[in-house]
Write a protein that holds these residues in place. Structure first.
Motif, PDB file in Angstrom:
ATOM      1  N   VAL A  44       0.837  -1.200   0.000  1.00  0.00           N
ATOM      2  CA  VAL A  44       0.000   0.000   0.000  1.00  0.00           C
ATOM      3  C   VAL A  44       0.871   1.249   0.000  1.00  0.00           C
ATOM      4  O   VAL A  44       0.699   2.158  -0.816  1.00  0.00           O
ATOM      5  N   GLU A  45       1.832   1.296   0.913  1.00  0.00           N
ATOM      6  CA  GLU A  45       2.676   2.493   1.024  1.00  0.00           C
ATOM      7  C   GLU A  45       3.516   2.720  -0.221  1.00  0.00           C
ATOM      8  O   GLU A  45       3.832   3.865  -0.560  1.00  0.00           O
ATOM      9  N   ASN A  46       3.844   1.652  -0.930  1.00  0.00           N
ATOM     10  CA  ASN A  46       4.702   1.776  -2.101  1.00  0.00           C
ATOM     11  C   ASN A  46       3.924   2.103  -3.375  1.00  0.00           C
ATOM     12  O   ASN A  46       4.520   2.246  -4.433  1.00  0.00           O
TER      13      ASN A  46
ATOM     14  N   SER B 265      11.824  10.016  -3.781  1.00  0.00           N
ATOM     15  CA  SER B 265      12.031   8.568  -3.759  1.00  0.00           C
ATOM     16  C   SER B 265      11.184   7.815  -4.780  1.00  0.00           C
ATOM     17  O   SER B 265      11.465   6.655  -5.073  1.00  0.00           O
ATOM     18  N   GLN B 266      10.151   8.447  -5.317  1.00  0.00           N
ATOM     19  CA  GLN B 266       9.290   7.793  -6.298  1.00  0.00           C
ATOM     20  C   GLN B 266       8.837   8.791  -7.355  1.00  0.00           C
ATOM     21  O   GLN B 266       8.819  10.003  -7.125  1.00  0.00           O
ATOM     22  N   ASN B 267       8.470   8.246  -8.524  1.00  0.00           N
ATOM     23  CA  ASN B 267       7.787   9.029  -9.564  1.00  0.00           C
ATOM     24  C   ASN B 267       8.554  10.283  -9.973  1.00  0.00           C
ATOM     25  O   ASN B 267       8.029  11.392  -9.937  1.00  0.00           O
ATOM     26  N   ALA B 268       9.823  10.100 -10.351  1.00  0.00           N
ATOM     27  CA  ALA B 268      10.636  11.223 -10.809  1.00  0.00           C
ATOM     28  C   ALA B 268      11.689  10.725 -11.787  1.00  0.00           C
ATOM     29  O   ALA B 268      12.148   9.585 -11.690  1.00  0.00           O
ATOM     30  N   HIS B 269      12.039  11.595 -12.743  1.00  0.00           N
ATOM     31  CA  HIS B 269      13.134  11.269 -13.647  1.00  0.00           C
ATOM     32  C   HIS B 269      14.461  11.380 -12.894  1.00  0.00           C
ATOM     33  O   HIS B 269      14.589  12.116 -11.923  1.00  0.00           O
ATOM     34  N   ALA B 270      15.442  10.671 -13.384  1.00  0.00           N
ATOM     35  CA  ALA B 270      16.738  10.636 -12.725  1.00  0.00           C
ATOM     36  C   ALA B 270      17.526  11.918 -12.959  1.00  0.00           C
ATOM     37  O   ALA B 270      17.510  12.475 -14.056  1.00  0.00           O
ATOM     38  N   HIS B 271      18.213  12.393 -11.896  1.00  0.00           N
ATOM     39  CA  HIS B 271      19.291  13.362 -12.117  1.00  0.00           C
ATOM     40  C   HIS B 271      20.400  12.640 -12.876  1.00  0.00           C
ATOM     41  O   HIS B 271      20.890  13.120 -13.900  1.00  0.00           O
ATOM     42  N   VAL B 272      20.783  11.495 -12.349  1.00  0.00           N
ATOM     43  CA  VAL B 272      21.780  10.613 -12.963  1.00  0.00           C
ATOM     44  C   VAL B 272      21.371   9.181 -12.639  1.00  0.00           C
ATOM     45  O   VAL B 272      20.941   8.891 -11.524  1.00  0.00           O
ATOM     46  N   ASN B 273      21.477   8.302 -13.612  1.00  0.00           N
ATOM     47  CA  ASN B 273      21.319   6.879 -13.340  1.00  0.00           C
ATOM     48  C   ASN B 273      22.535   6.137 -13.888  1.00  0.00           C
ATOM     49  O   ASN B 273      23.269   6.665 -14.744  1.00  0.00           O
ATOM     50  N   ALA B 274      22.783   4.949 -13.397  1.00  0.00           N
ATOM     51  CA  ALA B 274      23.990   4.223 -13.783  1.00  0.00           C
ATOM     52  C   ALA B 274      23.755   2.727 -13.700  1.00  0.00           C
ATOM     53  O   ALA B 274      22.995   2.254 -12.851  1.00  0.00           O
ATOM     54  N   GLY B 275      24.414   1.996 -14.601  1.00  0.00           N
ATOM     55  CA  GLY B 275      24.351   0.540 -14.588  1.00  0.00           C
ATOM     56  C   GLY B 275      25.740  -0.042 -14.768  1.00  0.00           C
ATOM     57  O   GLY B 275      26.537   0.467 -15.561  1.00  0.00           O
ATOM     58  N   PHE B 276      26.030  -1.093 -14.024  1.00  0.00           N
ATOM     59  CA  PHE B 276      27.368  -1.707 -14.069  1.00  0.00           C
ATOM     60  C   PHE B 276      27.239  -3.222 -14.195  1.00  0.00           C
ATOM     61  O   PHE B 276      26.474  -3.854 -13.469  1.00  0.00           O
ATOM     62  N   LEU B 277      28.000  -3.784 -15.111  1.00  0.00           N
ATOM     63  CA  LEU B 277      28.081  -5.235 -15.267  1.00  0.00           C
ATOM     64  C   LEU B 277      29.546  -5.608 -15.445  1.00  0.00           C
ATOM     65  O   LEU B 277      30.204  -5.146 -16.386  1.00  0.00           O
TER      66      LEU B 277
ATOM     67  N   MET C  93      16.881  -5.736 -11.488  1.00  0.00           N
ATOM     68  CA  MET C  93      16.134  -5.034 -12.522  1.00  0.00           C
ATOM     69  C   MET C  93      14.708  -4.750 -12.050  1.00  0.00           C
ATOM     70  O   MET C  93      14.165  -3.667 -12.313  1.00  0.00           O
ATOM     71  N   ALA C  94      14.092  -5.695 -11.356  1.00  0.00           N
ATOM     72  CA  ALA C  94      12.740  -5.479 -10.815  1.00  0.00           C
ATOM     73  C   ALA C  94      12.740  -4.327  -9.815  1.00  0.00           C
ATOM     74  O   ALA C  94      11.822  -3.490  -9.815  1.00  0.00           O
ATOM     75  N   ASN C  95      13.765  -4.265  -8.971  1.00  0.00           N
ATOM     76  CA  ASN C  95      13.869  -3.173  -7.998  1.00  0.00           C
ATOM     77  C   ASN C  95      13.975  -1.822  -8.699  1.00  0.00           C
ATOM     78  O   ASN C  95      13.431  -0.821  -8.231  1.00  0.00           O
ATOM     79  N   HIS C  96      14.679  -1.809  -9.832  1.00  0.00           N
ATOM     80  CA  HIS C  96      14.850  -0.547 -10.563  1.00  0.00           C
ATOM     81  C   HIS C  96      13.556  -0.166 -11.282  1.00  0.00           C
ATOM     82  O   HIS C  96      13.196   1.015 -11.342  1.00  0.00           O
ATOM     83  N   VAL C  97      12.846  -1.149 -11.833  1.00  0.00           N
ATOM     84  CA  VAL C  97      11.567  -0.854 -12.482  1.00  0.00           C
ATOM     85  C   VAL C  97      10.614  -0.176 -11.504  1.00  0.00           C
ATOM     86  O   VAL C  97       9.833   0.719 -11.879  1.00  0.00           O
ATOM     87  N   ASP C  98      10.700  -0.551 -10.234  1.00  0.00           N
ATOM     88  CA  ASP C  98       9.848   0.034  -9.209  1.00  0.00           C
ATOM     89  C   ASP C  98      10.101   1.530  -9.039  1.00  0.00           C
ATOM     90  O   ASP C  98       9.270   2.240  -8.469  1.00  0.00           O
ATOM     91  N   LEU C  99      11.233   2.013  -9.535  1.00  0.00           N
ATOM     92  CA  LEU C  99      11.578   3.436  -9.445  1.00  0.00           C
ATOM     93  C   LEU C  99      11.166   4.207 -10.687  1.00  0.00           C
ATOM     94  O   LEU C  99      11.382   5.416 -10.771  1.00  0.00           O
TER      95      LEU C  99
ATOM     96  N   VAL D  80       2.674   3.614 -10.301  1.00  0.00           N
ATOM     97  CA  VAL D  80       1.907   2.390 -10.583  1.00  0.00           C
ATOM     98  C   VAL D  80       0.951   2.566 -11.765  1.00  0.00           C
ATOM     99  O   VAL D  80       0.950   1.742 -12.690  1.00  0.00           O
ATOM    100  N   PRO D  81       0.118   3.627 -11.826  1.00  0.00           N
ATOM    101  CA  PRO D  81      -0.795   3.753 -12.970  1.00  0.00           C
ATOM    102  C   PRO D  81      -0.075   3.889 -14.308  1.00  0.00           C
ATOM    103  O   PRO D  81      -0.554   3.380 -15.326  1.00  0.00           O
ATOM    104  N   VAL D  82       1.062   4.578 -14.324  1.00  0.00           N
ATOM    105  CA  VAL D  82       1.832   4.710 -15.567  1.00  0.00           C
ATOM    106  C   VAL D  82       2.427   3.361 -15.964  1.00  0.00           C
ATOM    107  O   VAL D  82       2.364   2.948 -17.127  1.00  0.00           O
ATOM    108  N   ARG D  83       2.991   2.648 -14.991  1.00  0.00           N
ATOM    109  CA  ARG D  83       3.584   1.337 -15.295  1.00  0.00           C
ATOM    110  C   ARG D  83       2.522   0.317 -15.720  1.00  0.00           C
ATOM    111  O   ARG D  83       2.829  -0.624 -16.453  1.00  0.00           O
ATOM    112  N   ASN D  84       1.285   0.516 -15.285  1.00  0.00           N
ATOM    113  CA  ASN D  84       0.229  -0.427 -15.630  1.00  0.00           C
ATOM    114  C   ASN D  84      -0.067  -0.488 -17.125  1.00  0.00           C
ATOM    115  O   ASN D  84      -0.478  -1.532 -17.630  1.00  0.00           O
ATOM    116  N   ILE D  85       0.101   0.640 -17.818  1.00  0.00           N
ATOM    117  CA  ILE D  85      -0.195   0.642 -19.252  1.00  0.00           C
ATOM    118  C   ILE D  85       0.990   1.064 -20.113  1.00  0.00           C
ATOM    119  O   ILE D  85       0.959   0.896 -21.331  1.00  0.00           O
ATOM    120  N   GLY D  86       2.051   1.615 -19.503  1.00  0.00           N
ATOM    121  CA  GLY D  86       3.246   1.984 -20.251  1.00  0.00           C
ATOM    122  C   GLY D  86       4.001   0.736 -20.682  1.00  0.00           C
ATOM    123  O   GLY D  86       4.248  -0.157 -19.876  1.00  0.00           O
TER     124      GLY D  86
END
Length: 514
Positions: free
Chosen positions: A152-154, A416-428, A320-326, A330-336
């Motif tokens: 609920v809180e998330n 913490s939610q529903n915002a575009h990144a100032h900076v994002n990064a991925g490392f493999l 990746m699931a944790n990042h999708v949550d950012l 929820v309503p945008v992710r439901n149909i985006g």
């Protein structure tokens, strides 16, 4: 503008309503059938239709970007009940939807729904402008069994309240969760007994609206709105036939249309609704890869990542699931959709797409259809360079990783939610037991400038070196500092700040090995 008169729900419609050649869009709002004909402009949003044509003013509008949550309604789409931002959805893609607004959920005449009663009694409404969106978002969430307080809180990152404050709202809604604290659960029970709640005619208990079903309306539609064409297509072959018949017309492929909340879309000559193409919703998992259709939504992608994250070679899917949550709300992710998000990045290279970053970090590939029989494979960097006219993203392939691989992605944003990144990064990276990089790593950064993806010089420098060696890492930071050259385009934060964030994320990744 005009529309067909509303009709009472008829569960025994005549055959004409099932005629594949019909040229109307049909859906229900609160169990009343509405038909949209060619007198309506194709840009009309569902929100405008609900408020100005159905005359249901409980659903509000404010930002028109899917950010405030005032416009949220509940939609039953192919028997899946979802919270949807009505301000983003064109009414022309709503064929077959069963829509519920705040008026249909409960009212003074028929009795209030439990969620409405809880919000009122727990002092969760003050001016009331945000309340319909809050209630409908919770109602959509409430369809899930075994809902927890954490869930609920998330789930309210896309709902803004300017006067009541969120604590009373969330306290009330958390009381509906299965793990609600006993005192809170008792309050909710007392409220149910106090209010004359809307009752289910089958059980004579408080209505939860979970028993209503709607038959699928997966049929092709061909309409004209003045000089603008609209097609609803149900197959890949049909889509490319439309392309071939209208080679010189500009067009938009409509998935969830959530991109409209980021970049305003220019009016095209043709709209094509591709939501009912089954091939674009396919999900397939093998020992070596996970393949997701282009029309898979972000919500479904997250659930899929979690589902397979414990399988050998796919542990990175949990990150990746944790990042999708950012990403968005929820309503945008439901149909985006996945393809829709990637196409924003394709058209606007400066867009700090978290999805693009995650997929490129993981070494994903895209299957692009040039025709029903011609499929080409591209990595995500090359995808940005190709002309996508009359082509579609058919599927996204995420490879399995070996045990030597380490994958992480991060996002720094203003809230913490529903915002575009100032900076994002991925490392493999692929490491041996001594911490030596066995192959060139992927070091991906977003929010730097429109043409910066890989930190190539740093990737090359680190290959074959030990990341545990402090001297090596210090040199790597220097190399990274020399190639990170953030631009300064308002309203982005300063280049120095964003460079510091990027280097800090690289250091954060390194500390996981300490």
């Amino acid at each position: 503008m005009s529309y067909n008169c509303k009709l009472k729900m008829d569960h025994h419609r005549n055959q004409d309503s099932h005629d594949p050649s019909k040229n109307t869009i049909e859906f229900t709002i609160n169990d009343v059938v509405y038909k949209v004909d060619d007198n309506l402009t194709p840009q009309t949003s569902l929100n405008v239709f609900i408020r100005d044509h159905a005359n249901l003013r409980g659903t509000k509008a404010m930002c028109h970007e899917g950010g405030c949550g005032a416009c949220i309604i509940t939609a039953n789409i192919n028997d899946e009940i979802l919270a949807v931002n009505s301000c983003l959805v064109p009414v022309i893609i709503c064929n077959g939807w069963k829509i519920t607004t705040i008026e249909g959920l409960g009212n003074k005449k028929k009795g209030y729904h439990k969620i409405q009663a809880v919000l009122a009694e727990m002092n969760g409404s003050q001016c009331g402008f945000c309340s319909p969106g809050m209630v409908m978002n919770m109602y959509s969430l409430f369809q899930k069994n075994n809902l927890t307080m954490k869930e609920v809180e998330n789930s309210f990152g896309g709902n803004i309240c300017r006067c009541t404050g969120y604590r009373s709202i969330l306290d009330g809604f958390k009381g509906l969760a299965i793990d609600a604290e006993p005192d809170l659960a008792k309050k909710i029970q007392d409220i149910e007994e106090l209010y004359e709640l809307k009752k289910c005619p089958k059980t004579d208990k408080a209505c939860n609206n979970k028993c209503k079903k709607l038959k699928s309306h997966k049929k092709s539609i061909n309409m004209k709105f003045g000089n603008t064409k609209f097609y609803k297509t149900t197959s890949i072959n049909e889509l490319f036939s439309i392309f071939n018949e209208n080679k010189n017309l500009s067009y938009i492929l409509n998935g969830g249309n959530t991109a409209h909340g980021v970049y305003r879309i220019e009016k095209p000559n043709m709209y094509i609704d591709i939501n009912d193409i089954n091939d674009l919703h396919n999900i397939k998992k093998t020992n070596s890869s996970l393949t997701l259709g282009g029309n898979v939504t972000l919500t479904i992608a997250k659930k899929t990542f979690i589902k397979f994250s414990k399988d050998q070679g796919f542990q990175h899917l949990q990150h990746m699931a944790n990042h999708v949550d950012l990403i968005a709300s929820v309503p945008v992710r439901n149909i985006g959709t996945l393809a829709g998000n990637l196409m924003i990045k394709h058209k606007h290279h400066e867009f700090p797409s978290d999805l693009f970053l995650m997929l490129e970090t993981a070494g994903a590939e895209l299957h692009i259809l040039n025709s029903p029989l011609e499929k080409n494979t591209f990595n995500l960097i090359d995808f940005l360079k190709i002309n996508m006219k009359h082509k579609i993203i058919y599927s996204i392939v995420i490879p399995a990783l070996k045990s030597e691989h380490e994958y992480r992605s991060y996002k720094i944003m203003p809230r913490s939610q529903n915002a575009h990144a100032h900076v994002n990064a991925g490392f493999l990276v692929k490491l041996n037991n001594e911490g030596v990089l066995l192959e060139r790593p992927n070091l991906i950064f977003g929010g730097i400038k429109h043409d910066f993806q890989h930190a190539l010089a740093t990737e090359i420098f680190l290959t074959g070196k030990c990341i545990f060696d402090e001297n090596v890492f210090k040199e790597a930071i220097k190399v990274l500092d020399s190639e990170l050259k953030p631009d300064h385009i308002l309203p982005d934060y300063s280049p120095k700040f964003r460079m510091t964030l990027a280097e800090g994320l690289f250091y954060k990744f390194k500390t996981k090995f300490i």
